[in-house]
Design a protein around this motif. Sequence first.
Motif, PDB file in Angstrom:
ATOM      1  N   ARG A 566       0.841  -1.200   0.000  1.00 37.66           N
ATOM      2  CA  ARG A 566       0.000   0.000   0.000  1.00 37.66           C
ATOM      3  C   ARG A 566       0.866   1.236   0.000  1.00 37.66           C
ATOM      4  O   ARG A 566       1.928   1.249   0.624  1.00 37.66           O
ATOM      5  N   SER A 591      -2.571  -1.184  -3.215  1.00 40.93           N
ATOM      6  CA  SER A 591      -3.495  -0.061  -3.105  1.00 40.93           C
ATOM      7  C   SER A 591      -2.705   1.227  -2.966  1.00 40.93           C
ATOM      8  O   SER A 591      -1.613   1.234  -2.407  1.00 40.93           O
ATOM      9  N   LYS A 627      -7.292   0.343  -5.930  1.00 40.88           N
ATOM     10  CA  LYS A 627      -6.947  -0.865  -5.166  1.00 40.88           C
ATOM     11  C   LYS A 627      -7.012  -2.038  -6.120  1.00 40.88           C
ATOM     12  O   LYS A 627      -8.030  -2.258  -6.765  1.00 40.88           O
TER      13      LYS A 627
END
Lengths: 651, 248
Positions: A566, A591, A627
């Motif tokens: 992420r 993401s 995402k």
Amino acid sequence: HLFIHSISIFQAVLIILHLSPFGSLLFSPFSSHLSSSSPIPHRERESFDSESLLSPFPQISSSGGISAMDRSPKRRSISPDDATRFPDEVLERVLALLDSPKDRSAVSLVCRDWYSAESWSRRHVFIGNCYSVSPEIVARRFPRIRSVTLKGKPRFSDFNLVPDNWGADVHSWLLVFASEYPFLEELRLKRMRVTDESLEFLALNFPNFRALSLLSCDGFSTGGLASVATHCKNLTELDIQENGIDDFGGEWLSCFPDNFNTLEVLNFSHLNTDVNPDVLERLVSRCRSLKVLKVNRSISLDCLQRLLVSAPQLTELGAGSFSQELTPRQHADLEHAFGLCKNLSVLTGLWEATAMNLSAVYPACSRLSFLNLSYTALQSQELASLLPHCPCLRRLWVLDSVGDKGLEAVGANCPSLEEIRVFPADPFDEDMINAVTESGIVAVSQGCPKLHYILYFCRQMTNAAVATVVRNCPDFTHFRLCIMNPGQPDHTTNQPMDEAFGSVVKTCKKLQRLSVSGLLTDLTFKYIGKYAKNMETLSVAFAGSSDLGMQYVMEGCSKLRKLEIRDCPFGNAALLSGLEKYESMRSLWMSACNVTMNGCRVLAREMPRLNVEVMKEEGSDDCKADKVYVYRTVAGPRRDAPPSVLTVSSL
Amino acid sequence: MELQLGLALPTAGTNNNDNSLVFGNSNNGNHEVIVQSWLPAADNGGGEGTECSDTSAGKRRRLLDGDVRLPLPPVDLKTLPLLQWAAGEENDDNCSVVLNNRIEAEEEGDSDGGDGIVGWPPINFRRNKKQRNQMMVVNRPSSCSGECGAAGPTPSMYVKVTMDGVGIGRKVDLALHDSFSSLRRQLFAMFGLPEENPWDGGAGAGEYQLTYQDPEGDWLLADDISWRSFIGSVQRLRLMRSSSSGSS
């Protein structure tokens, strides 16, 4: 003729049963053949046959390679023509002794007979991603399953990164199981959506059902638990952990019938509301096989004391609220009750424990191997007083309120410690004092050379400290370090934390799981790709400088199975560098990176057996893939995705 | 570095002129927030600027480099400018956005922290949520059905805490506690007091007494009362140096 035949079979069974450890030794080297479909090499087959102990056996026939997924196993009966064959029933008996799924997978690739026998003898199936396969395919492949473990949502759903209606609903599985596995006994679900309707369906349609375990699931209420308690006559396990449950009251516990007494595991520690203590006490006293009891905070210390007196055979205890003010008499009674529990190996719960009350548990700690103190903000002194009573401790979970001093006490008192997890007592409080620093983790590593699992939340760290830790404990299998300020450098040198994780991967050859944090450049990933050859799971956040970072990992980490990323500057080039890799992985999560829809389309086009899913956020750019969740599957694209989840096709 | 300002000022409505409270007295209705944040290592096309006003849960919020400053009348003591707060208006919409984020986030079980990053630090949001919810519900049967005035389970019960001599006030969630001893422990940890510090101030410098303000505005010692009554009437807390004369 038949008589002689049956005698030799009998001997064969005896010898093989005797040799089963040998059998698994023989089988495990074959796990490297997992993805190939060729039979055992000729050379190894010969050595198997020529073993003198095994010489009474007829030659096992091989029938060439098979493609695993589309054969349905058939039963074969013994006929006189098969006199030289090894009967299926015996083979199944033998293979039933194999536990490890990896060994079983290898066995199933040996030949058609073994594939068939293995399928019929498999009782437990583990499905790490519920969308990688459909329940129909599972039922066709393994006709006699009694126990299922299913995992659903991506792990980042625990951190609110996945929309609520994402999917992973267990109901469609239960419908298939009701017709294909009516004798299902055990169901363990993690991060699945489970409704009350599903729980009721489960309770009513599986007469042999015994064990239900729900971890991090959501969608159900105490009404569903009531159905299970009411209808599952043979229930041995009810394990409800950290779920998103609607708690409408404790009446569900009263739904166990008065003559019900088979419970061995009861865990309702994370339910909110009060249960009736009398009902609980009666239930516990009639379930003589109860081994695991984890109660919720509504259970007072008086009630706990009575429960312990009634069930001293417990091996795992989750105590309730531990903050009640006790009279000296009550304290003595409680201490005495703990003293009766000679078999306790796990102790958890202990919410808001005061120092005074904590001393009541000392008599039960002599055989404790796992102590979970992460629900109470202990101070260093309290921990230091408790630990000397736990000489056998192997796993310890605490809050960072114990501070570095508390961790020094850990190092000083826990020579057998193998796992430590330090959670933040107040994760969003920047001013937190008494939190743990690099000194704490170093102190633990100095005193606990057997340490192989660490999860550590801290607010500062240095490269040198991490290097020291892994020098003291080179056997780490799980190294999860979370420096809570994203992108924070080494606080003494102001350098990135690259060298810290470099030292981890260079030193810890057995490393399976790694979570990185702090200020990290591509160099960290270069180290990981070069050295972390056994790593299976990697979690990355706010790290890296360019696509190269992820490329290093995709190219170098041959055993990678789960990758979650992420907020990193990895784009399409990084995503596509793993093209060949994703089919040998369970899943990839990215993401808030730089991946675009186009990149996803290319991936979907090149790798048709992957599902490439994109979750769009409101108001984001059309071409950004906010995402991305990529996973291998034999079940094709999802049909139950909500509108916010797009399955990217190559079109 | 990030500054999360927990607390608040007396208002013109109370008669509290105690000078040892280090927050200045100002008019209602003006407030100031200063929020600074560091820049995370990965800049994903940022420049969203100061998104403090974006409070919708579920959106990823980033507070990038920038201060948000709203006007405030001058404060007469040398303190950091703080959010001004009227007593009892804890969840007023005028309040600090940062704090609102925190309250709303925690009430919703969203693990969105004070610096606005969704899902960070990576702790199972159910872990914290469960602890808070359970505490409140355990209190429910024994405590204030009428006093709290809560129709359904309210997850948190924040009150402001100030300590004599400390420039920054804090907030504590009383719903997390069901006894003075656990409250004490948290307050000690918050303010960095050594543990042996007893409530009932004995001899020695630096001893503190816990006092609380009741709905009538009087400051009372917090050791003459049962926890249940305390919860029902406490408005604010103050750790008072026992060298000063008792409650005002």
